[in-house]
Design a protein around this motif. Structure first.
Motif, PDB file in Angstrom:
ATOM      1  N   SER A  82       2.762  -1.442 -13.961  1.00  0.00           N
ATOM      2  CA  SER A  82       2.382  -1.739 -12.575  1.00  0.00           C
ATOM      3  C   SER A  82       1.781  -3.130 -12.442  1.00  0.00           C
ATOM      4  N   ARG A  83       1.007  -3.528 -13.444  1.00  0.00           N
ATOM      5  CA  ARG A  83       0.422  -4.872 -13.433  1.00  0.00           C
ATOM      6  C   ARG A  83       1.528  -5.925 -13.503  1.00  0.00           C
ATOM      7  N   LEU A  84       2.480  -5.723 -14.404  1.00  0.00           N
ATOM      8  CA  LEU A  84       3.602  -6.670 -14.529  1.00  0.00           C
ATOM      9  C   LEU A  84       4.458  -6.679 -13.258  1.00  0.00           C
ATOM     10  N   TYR A  85       4.684  -5.500 -12.692  1.00  0.00           N
ATOM     11  CA  TYR A  85       5.498  -5.393 -11.478  1.00  0.00           C
ATOM     12  C   TYR A  85       4.793  -6.109 -10.312  1.00  0.00           C
ATOM     13  N   ALA A  86       3.485  -5.901 -10.196  1.00  0.00           N
ATOM     14  CA  ALA A  86       2.721  -6.554  -9.127  1.00  0.00           C
ATOM     15  C   ALA A  86       2.723  -8.070  -9.283  1.00  0.00           C
ATOM     16  N   ARG A  87       2.721  -8.546 -10.525  1.00  0.00           N
ATOM     17  CA  ARG A  87       2.782  -9.986 -10.772  1.00  0.00           C
ATOM     18  C   ARG A  87       4.137 -10.538 -10.308  1.00  0.00           C
ATOM     19  N   ALA A  88       5.195  -9.770 -10.534  1.00  0.00           N
ATOM     20  CA  ALA A  88       6.542 -10.213 -10.155  1.00  0.00           C
ATOM     21  C   ALA A  88       6.788 -10.087  -8.655  1.00  0.00           C
ATOM     22  N   HIS A  89       6.141  -9.101  -8.037  1.00  0.00           N
ATOM     23  CA  HIS A  89       6.363  -8.817  -6.610  1.00  0.00           C
ATOM     24  C   HIS A  89       5.017  -8.678  -5.905  1.00  0.00           C
ATOM     25  N   PRO A  90       4.319  -9.772  -5.704  1.00  0.00           N
ATOM     26  CA  PRO A  90       2.955  -9.704  -5.165  1.00  0.00           C
ATOM     27  C   PRO A  90       2.855  -9.138  -3.748  1.00  0.00           C
ATOM     28  N   LYS A  91       3.931  -9.130  -2.999  1.00  0.00           N
ATOM     29  CA  LYS A  91       3.860  -8.631  -1.623  1.00  0.00           C
ATOM     30  C   LYS A  91       4.108  -7.126  -1.507  1.00  0.00           C
ATOM     31  N   LYS A  92       4.526  -6.499  -2.596  1.00  0.00           N
ATOM     32  CA  LYS A  92       4.788  -5.053  -2.571  1.00  0.00           C
ATOM     33  C   LYS A  92       3.489  -4.307  -2.791  1.00  0.00           C
ATOM     34  N   ARG A  93       3.333  -3.201  -2.070  1.00  0.00           N
ATOM     35  CA  ARG A  93       2.133  -2.382  -2.215  1.00  0.00           C
ATOM     36  C   ARG A  93       2.435  -1.214  -3.140  1.00  0.00           C
ATOM     37  N   LEU A  94       2.173  -1.412  -4.413  1.00  0.00           N
ATOM     38  CA  LEU A  94       2.474  -0.403  -5.418  1.00  0.00           C
ATOM     39  C   LEU A  94       1.424   0.691  -5.506  1.00  0.00           C
ATOM     40  N   ALA A  95       0.191   0.328  -5.479  1.00  0.00           N
ATOM     41  CA  ALA A  95      -0.876   1.295  -5.708  1.00  0.00           C
ATOM     42  C   ALA A  95      -0.783   2.459  -4.738  1.00  0.00           C
ATOM     43  N   GLU A  96      -0.481   2.192  -3.490  1.00  0.00           N
ATOM     44  CA  GLU A  96      -0.399   3.243  -2.482  1.00  0.00           C
ATOM     45  C   GLU A  96       0.688   4.248  -2.827  1.00  0.00           C
ATOM     46  N   LYS A  97       1.837   3.768  -3.235  1.00  0.00           N
ATOM     47  CA  LYS A  97       2.949   4.660  -3.547  1.00  0.00           C
ATOM     48  C   LYS A  97       2.725   5.416  -4.843  1.00  0.00           C
ATOM     49  N   SER A  98       2.177   4.749  -5.863  1.00  0.00           N
ATOM     50  CA  SER A  98       2.022   5.402  -7.155  1.00  0.00           C
ATOM     51  C   SER A  98       0.883   6.415  -7.158  1.00  0.00           C
ATOM     52  N   ALA A  99      -0.024   6.328  -6.182  1.00  0.00           N
ATOM     53  CA  ALA A  99      -1.142   7.261  -6.122  1.00  0.00           C
ATOM     54  C   ALA A  99      -0.741   8.600  -5.508  1.00  0.00           C
ATOM     55  N   ARG A 100       0.392   8.657  -4.893  1.00  0.00           N
ATOM     56  CA  ARG A 100       0.831   9.892  -4.262  1.00  0.00           C
ATOM     57  C   ARG A 100       1.174  10.928  -5.314  1.00  0.00           C
ATOM     58  N   THR A 101       1.014  12.186  -4.937  1.00  0.00           N
ATOM     59  CA  THR A 101       1.354  13.252  -5.864  1.00  0.00           C
ATOM     60  C   THR A 101       2.750  13.765  -5.575  1.00  0.00           C
ATOM     61  N   ALA A 102       3.333  14.346  -6.576  1.00  0.00           N
ATOM     62  CA  ALA A 102       4.674  14.906  -6.434  1.00  0.00           C
ATOM     63  C   ALA A 102       4.585  16.423  -6.418  1.00  0.00           C
ATOM     64  N   THR A 103       5.531  17.038  -5.762  1.00  0.00           N
ATOM     65  CA  THR A 103       5.630  18.482  -5.722  1.00  0.00           C
ATOM     66  C   THR A 103       6.939  18.870  -6.384  1.00  0.00           C
ATOM     67  N   ALA A 104       6.879  19.839  -7.273  1.00  0.00           N
ATOM     68  CA  ALA A 104       8.084  20.280  -7.972  1.00  0.00           C
ATOM     69  C   ALA A 104       8.878  21.238  -7.086  1.00  0.00           C
ATOM     70  N   VAL A 105      10.175  21.108  -7.153  1.00  0.00           N
ATOM     71  CA  VAL A 105      11.075  22.010  -6.442  1.00  0.00           C
ATOM     72  C   VAL A 105      11.899  22.727  -7.488  1.00  0.00           C
ATOM     73  N   GLU A 106      11.874  24.045  -7.469  1.00  0.00           N
ATOM     74  CA  GLU A 106      12.637  24.811  -8.443  1.00  0.00           C
ATOM     75  C   GLU A 106      14.066  24.966  -7.945  1.00  0.00           C
ATOM     76  N   LEU A 107      15.009  24.540  -8.769  1.00  0.00           N
ATOM     77  CA  LEU A 107      16.420  24.619  -8.430  1.00  0.00           C
ATOM     78  C   LEU A 107      17.081  25.720  -9.240  1.00  0.00           C
ATOM     79  N   PRO A 108      18.124  26.321  -8.701  1.00  0.00           N
ATOM     80  CA  PRO A 108      18.802  27.379  -9.460  1.00  0.00           C
ATOM     81  C   PRO A 108      19.562  26.805 -10.645  1.00  0.00           C
ATOM     82  N   ASP A 109      19.715  27.604 -11.684  1.00  0.00           N
ATOM     83  CA  ASP A 109      20.518  27.211 -12.828  1.00  0.00           C
ATOM     84  C   ASP A 109      21.963  27.532 -12.494  1.00  0.00           C
ATOM     85  N   LEU A 110      22.798  26.523 -12.481  1.00  0.00           N
ATOM     86  CA  LEU A 110      24.201  26.702 -12.117  1.00  0.00           C
ATOM     87  C   LEU A 110      25.065  27.088 -13.313  1.00  0.00           C
TER      88      LEU A 110
END
Length: 144
Positions: A82-110
């Motif tokens: 994230s530090r390297l990415y922020a250095r390369a793209h200083p205008k992108k707001r990474l911290a906000e997106k990476s702080a979000r949590t994910a929710t798992a979705v259970e998919l059927p086994d095909l």
């Protein structure tokens, strides 16, 4: 926000985080590139392009959470990347997106690994598209 290091071009900054990601993937089990391509709903050539420092094509910020998950980046690796990415793209707001949590979705086994990967890729892409739509609507609301 992070600024490029003195004397470092934007291409050098992009190459730095791509080198790190390539090194992380090399330490992972065989098939990680394919799993990443499936999770991002992209071709393996796309994964090769976003992990090759010789290409100046940046990694889209919207793919970072998926990359972190599929490649199993440790907390320290995520922070370094994230530090390297922020250095390369200083205008992108990474911290906000990476702080979000994910929710798992259970998919059927095909009953078929290829079909299971395809389903996972399709559902993941669909959810990312919905999230982008919601983010776009939030951004529009902030401008008013």
């Amino acid at each position: 926000m992070a600024q490029p290091a003195a004397g470092q071009t934007p291409q050098d900054a992009v190459a730095a985080y791509k080198r790190m990601l390539a090194a992380v993937i090399e330490r992972r089990p065989s098939g990680t590139r394919q799993r990443l391509a499936t999770a991002l709903a992209k071709n393996r050539s796309f994964v090769s392009q976003i992990t090759n420092p010789a290409y100046s094509t940046p990694i889209p910020a919207s793919h970072l959470a998926q990359i972190f998950e599929v490649c199993h980046l440790s907390a320290a690796e995520r922070q370094d990347f994230s530090r390297l990415y922020a250095r390369a793209h200083p205008k992108k707001r990474l911290a906000e997106k990476s702080a979000r949590t994910a929710t798992a979705v259970e998919l059927p086994d095909l009953g078929d690994e290829i079909k299971n990967r395809k389903l996972h890729g399709l559902v993941s892409a669909f959810v990312r598209d919905i999230a982008r739509l919601i983010d776009d609507e939030r951004e529009k609301g902030k401008r008013r």
